[in-house]
Design an enzyme around this catalytic site. Sequence first.
Site, short mmCIF file in Angstrom:
data_model
loop_
_atom_site.label_atom_id
_atom_site.label_comp_id
_atom_site.label_asym_id
_atom_site.label_seq_id
_atom_site.Cartn_x
_atom_site.Cartn_y
_atom_site.Cartn_z
N PRO A 206 20.89 3.34 2.87
CG PRO A 206 20.18 5.33 1.99
CD PRO A 206 20.53 3.84 1.88
CG ASP A 207 18.62 3.53 9.88
OD1 ASP A 207 18.55 2.31 9.86
OD2 ASP A 207 17.92 4.61 10.13
CB ILE A 208 15.09 6.89 6.26
CG1 ILE A 208 15.30 6.28 4.78
CG2 ILE A 208 14.61 8.19 6.14
CD1 ILE A 208 14.15 5.81 4.25
CE LYS B 274 13.60 -13.05 -17.20
NZ LYS B 274 13.13 -14.07 -18.24
CG PHE C 17 6.00 1.25 12.96
CD1 PHE C 17 5.79 2.77 13.00
CD2 PHE C 17 4.95 0.51 13.41
CE1 PHE C 17 4.57 3.18 13.13
CE2 PHE C 17 3.64 1.00 13.61
CZ PHE C 17 3.38 2.21 13.50
CG ASP D 281 17.29 -3.49 7.07
OD1 ASP D 281 17.16 -2.19 7.40
OD2 ASP D 281 16.63 -4.40 7.64
CG ASN E 195 8.94 -5.38 3.03
OD1 ASN E 195 8.04 -4.90 2.94
ND2 ASN E 195 10.00 -4.38 2.79
CE LYS F 10 15.32 -3.00 14.73
NZ LYS F 10 14.22 -3.79 14.12
CE LYS G 201 16.65 1.54 12.97
NZ LYS G 201 16.73 1.53 11.49
O1 PMT Z 1 2.20 -2.19 5.74
P1 PMT Z 1 1.36 -3.07 6.79
O2 PMT Z 1 1.12 -4.35 5.97
O3 PMT Z 1 0.28 -2.41 7.18
O4 PMT Z 1 2.32 -3.66 7.90
C1 PMT Z 1 2.77 -2.62 8.85
C2 PMT Z 1 4.32 -2.90 9.15
C3 PMT Z 1 4.53 -4.20 10.01
C4 PMT Z 1 5.13 -2.76 7.99
C5 PMT Z 1 4.70 -1.71 10.27
O5 PMT Z 1 3.72 -1.75 11.51
C6 PMT Z 1 6.06 -2.08 10.74
O6 PMT Z 1 6.29 -2.35 11.64
N1 PMT Z 1 7.02 -1.14 9.96
C7 PMT Z 1 8.40 -0.95 10.30
C8 PMT Z 1 8.98 -2.21 9.51
C9 PMT Z 1 10.64 -2.12 9.63
O7 PMT Z 1 11.25 -2.05 8.51
O8 PMT Z 1 11.13 -2.43 10.92
P2 PMT Z 1 12.62 -2.29 11.15
O9 PMT Z 1 12.73 -2.73 12.71
O10 PMT Z 1 13.41 -3.03 10.34
O11 PMT Z 1 13.16 -0.83 11.18
C10 PMT Z 1 13.09 -0.08 12.62
C11 PMT Z 1 12.63 1.16 11.88
O12 PMT Z 1 13.88 1.92 11.16
C12 PMT Z 1 11.47 1.58 11.11
O13 PMT Z 1 10.83 2.57 11.60
C13 PMT Z 1 11.94 1.66 9.81
O14 PMT Z 1 11.00 2.57 8.74
C14 PMT Z 1 13.14 2.38 9.88
N2 PMT Z 1 14.22 2.16 8.85
C15 PMT Z 1 14.69 0.81 8.60
C16 PMT Z 1 15.63 0.69 7.51
C17 PMT Z 1 15.99 1.89 6.80
N3 PMT Z 1 17.05 1.63 6.03
N4 PMT Z 1 15.70 3.09 7.26
C18 PMT Z 1 14.82 3.30 8.39
O15 PMT Z 1 14.58 4.34 8.54
#
Ligand code: PMT
Length: 391
Positions: free
Chosen positions: A298-300, A283, A316, A273, A204, A330, A334
């Site tokens: 896995p969701d961390i 390849k 975030f 995700d 991403n 969220k 979470k």
């Molecule tokens: O890196 P930059 O270019 O500076 O951009 C910053 C950003 C936009 C990436 C940052 O500000 C941001 O929003 N990061 C979280 C992006 C994200 O994955 O959001 P989400 O809504 O999909 O996930 C919610 C939360 O779950 C996040 O804290 C994520 O780290 C966490 N997560 C998500 C998936 C996963 N498998 N495990 C997780 O813990």
Amino acid sequence: MLQGKSIIVGITGSVAAYKTLDLVKRLRNEGASVSVIMTASAQRFITPLSMQIASQGTIYNDMFEHPLSHVSLPAAADLFIISPASANIIGKYANAIADDMLSTTLLAYSGTVILAPAMNWRMYENPILRKQLDYLISLGIKTVGPEKGSLACGEEGIGRMADTGAIMESVYTVMTPQDLNSERVLITAGPTREHLDPVRFISNRSSGKMGYALARNAKVRGADVTLISGPVSLDAPYGVEMVRVETASEMHEAVLEKASTSSILVMCAAVSDFAPEKVETHKIEKTESMTLNLRKNPDILSAVAKLQKKPFTVGFSAESGNRIDRARQKMESKHADMIVFNDILKKDAGFDSDANEVTILDRKGEKTLPRMSKDDVAAEIFDRVVELKKI
Ligand code: PMT
């Protein structure tokens, strides 16, 4: 960060003196007014004219040309940096010798001093010099560097002056309240990569800028910081422990290894995700169309919530549109203590931008911030973490 601050920069005789041009420019760019004092030896390495252009101010190099400046300059200064700091100035300072403009002004100054030593390794390792330096440190004088590497004389060893970035980080540290100094902060940043075959992956647009800004901010506030970073092209923040990972599974493992011994976790990484069910060893050959089977990663954050000893957790939430409701959902699902909502459709904010526009949500309320630099967003986030941890 240095708006309205007055900083004295002392330059002594070392080949590293030229690096101080960049330091002075960076201090001015951050809003500080800079007064430069050069010793006679410093002027053999770099001209007062170059320093005058960089500092846009008077260069002080003679006590008698600027009578009483050795008293008026330190009285108005918020910080005194000696860059480079030769063995000579360290020895004089430790012994209260004041025999030129720089040593006299330094002795008349009672605020914070940062020394950036630079010299040959034999001089730096000499127990006489080390004793003087240790004595100054015991009085609260700060030092940055020196570093190991190839020296101007052609030898290898410790004695290279710290680079400008490192000196700037120590400037920020001494100018910032140390309100995170008892915290161990774990931060994730950047994207993850989920491999399909040896050359292709799903990823991403995360640049890591937001997470790296958080790491820098926590570090200058005194925290012990570990940054778990996906693949990005940013320099490691000074003084931060780096753990580099590629996939979501690697990030999951790295976070779980450190989470129980951390007091704060900020999950800023854009974790993928999904990952391909199978990673091909060769390849994948081109066909008219193909179907990818993905499995959920896995969701961390949720995994950390299940730990017996879990840190204060900040997530975030990257959403398309004003979906604060989804961010709050969220935070609940979470089990995070706080979540930072960013609308990724906003122009010049979020992914790969130097700025961000966020709402900080927690169980006590929410605060919507205007568009600001990621460094300022990071400071706001930790301000709120500090407030909440006090309650
Ligand atoms: O890196 P930059 O270019 O500076 O951009 C910053 C950003 C936009 C990436 C940052 O500000 C941001 O929003 N990061 C979280 C992006 C994200 O994955 O959001 P989400 O809504 O999909 O996930 C919610 C939360 O779950 C996040 O804290 C994520 O780290 C966490 N997560 C998500 C998936 C996963 N498998 N495990 C997780 O813990």
